[in-house]
Motif scaffolding. Structure first.
Motif, PDB file in Angstrom:
ATOM      1  N   GLY A 168      13.964 -20.677 -42.500  1.00 17.60           N
ATOM      2  CA  GLY A 168      12.921 -20.286 -41.630  1.00 17.60           C
ATOM      3  C   GLY A 168      12.730 -18.947 -41.822  1.00 17.60           C
ATOM      4  O   GLY A 168      13.527 -18.145 -42.529  1.00 17.60           O
ATOM      5  N   TYR A 169      11.466 -18.226 -41.691  1.00 14.11           N
ATOM      6  CA  TYR A 169      10.997 -16.877 -41.751  1.00 14.11           C
ATOM      7  C   TYR A 169      10.156 -16.499 -40.447  1.00 14.11           C
ATOM      8  O   TYR A 169       9.014 -17.266 -40.428  1.00 14.11           O
ATOM      9  N   LEU A 170      10.657 -15.722 -39.764  1.00 17.44           N
ATOM     10  CA  LEU A 170       9.600 -15.289 -38.606  1.00 17.44           C
ATOM     11  C   LEU A 170       9.481 -13.882 -38.673  1.00 17.44           C
ATOM     12  O   LEU A 170      10.273 -12.968 -39.278  1.00 17.44           O
ATOM     13  N   LEU A 171       8.362 -13.398 -38.388  1.00 22.70           N
ATOM     14  CA  LEU A 171       8.078 -11.823 -38.299  1.00 22.70           C
ATOM     15  C   LEU A 171       8.490 -11.365 -36.805  1.00 22.70           C
ATOM     16  O   LEU A 171       8.297 -11.936 -35.719  1.00 22.70           O
ATOM     17  N   LYS A 172       9.068 -10.317 -36.974  1.00 21.67           N
ATOM     18  CA  LYS A 172       9.422  -9.405 -35.672  1.00 21.67           C
ATOM     19  C   LYS A 172       8.613  -8.951 -34.827  1.00 21.67           C
ATOM     20  O   LYS A 172       8.887  -8.899 -33.564  1.00 21.67           O
ATOM     21  N   ASN A 173       7.278  -9.302 -35.149  1.00 24.24           N
ATOM     22  CA  ASN A 173       6.256  -8.893 -34.137  1.00 24.24           C
ATOM     23  C   ASN A 173       5.503 -10.080 -33.496  1.00 24.24           C
ATOM     24  O   ASN A 173       4.395  -9.787 -32.878  1.00 24.24           O
ATOM     25  N   CYS A 174       6.067 -11.334 -33.624  1.00 21.21           N
ATOM     26  CA  CYS A 174       5.697 -12.571 -33.032  1.00 21.21           C
ATOM     27  C   CYS A 174       5.670 -12.424 -31.526  1.00 21.21           C
ATOM     28  O   CYS A 174       6.636 -11.713 -31.074  1.00 21.21           O
ATOM     29  N   GLU A 175       5.145 -13.152 -30.812  1.00 27.38           N
ATOM     30  CA  GLU A 175       5.281 -13.348 -29.421  1.00 27.38           C
ATOM     31  C   GLU A 175       6.473 -13.715 -29.148  1.00 27.38           C
ATOM     32  O   GLU A 175       6.948 -14.705 -29.653  1.00 27.38           O
ATOM     33  N   LEU A 176       6.864 -13.569 -28.101  1.00 29.91           N
ATOM     34  CA  LEU A 176       8.227 -13.727 -27.391  1.00 29.91           C
ATOM     35  C   LEU A 176       8.388 -15.372 -27.335  1.00 29.91           C
ATOM     36  O   LEU A 176       9.399 -15.739 -27.358  1.00 29.91           O
ATOM     37  N   ASP A 177       7.279 -15.814 -26.796  1.00 31.88           N
ATOM     38  CA  ASP A 177       7.527 -17.394 -26.564  1.00 31.88           C
ATOM     39  C   ASP A 177       7.576 -18.025 -27.707  1.00 31.88           C
ATOM     40  O   ASP A 177       8.219 -19.124 -27.818  1.00 31.88           O
ATOM     41  N   MET A 178       6.949 -17.427 -28.911  1.00 32.86           N
ATOM     42  CA  MET A 178       6.877 -18.237 -30.186  1.00 32.86           C
ATOM     43  C   MET A 178       8.260 -17.799 -30.649  1.00 32.86           C
ATOM     44  O   MET A 178       8.712 -18.970 -31.241  1.00 32.86           O
ATOM     45  N   LEU A 179       8.877 -16.638 -30.399  1.00 33.80           N
ATOM     46  CA  LEU A 179      10.076 -16.612 -30.855  1.00 33.80           C
ATOM     47  C   LEU A 179      11.195 -17.390 -30.459  1.00 33.80           C
ATOM     48  O   LEU A 179      12.046 -18.118 -31.086  1.00 33.80           O
TER      49      LEU A 179
END
Length: 87
Positions: free
Chosen positions: A38-49
């Motif tokens: 997986g790869y998430l961006l640090k600026n994603c919304e808290l709910d998405m995280l």
């Protein structure tokens, strides 16, 4: 990225989740090619995280929207440096 290979060679099963500021295609492709799940961006919304972390604990691949688009369009992307003749 060498860590992924070392874990795999030792038979260690783990879920590798990248959390990064970089949405650079090459960074994303290198991480996925090296074995990241997986790869998430640090600026994603808290709910998405939080939802992504829950999915990751169930072994599902998780990606930020921008990263997902990069992966969907990967077959269309040509690295501009790939045309340089290596001698």
């Amino acid at each position: 990225m060498k860590l992924f290979v070392k874990l795999e060679k030792r038979g260690i099963k783990s879920y590798i989740l990248i959390l990064s500021f970089s949405a650079n295609r090459i960074d994303v492709y290198n991480a996925i090619d090296a074995g990241a799940n997986g790869y998430l961006l640090k600026n994603c919304e808290l709910d998405m995280l939080l939802n992504s972390l829950k999915s990751a604990t169930n072994g599902l691949p998780v990606f930020s929207n921008q990263i997902h688009q990069h992966l969907n369009n990967r077959h269309q992307y040509q690295d501009p440096l790939s045309s340089i003749n290596k001698t």
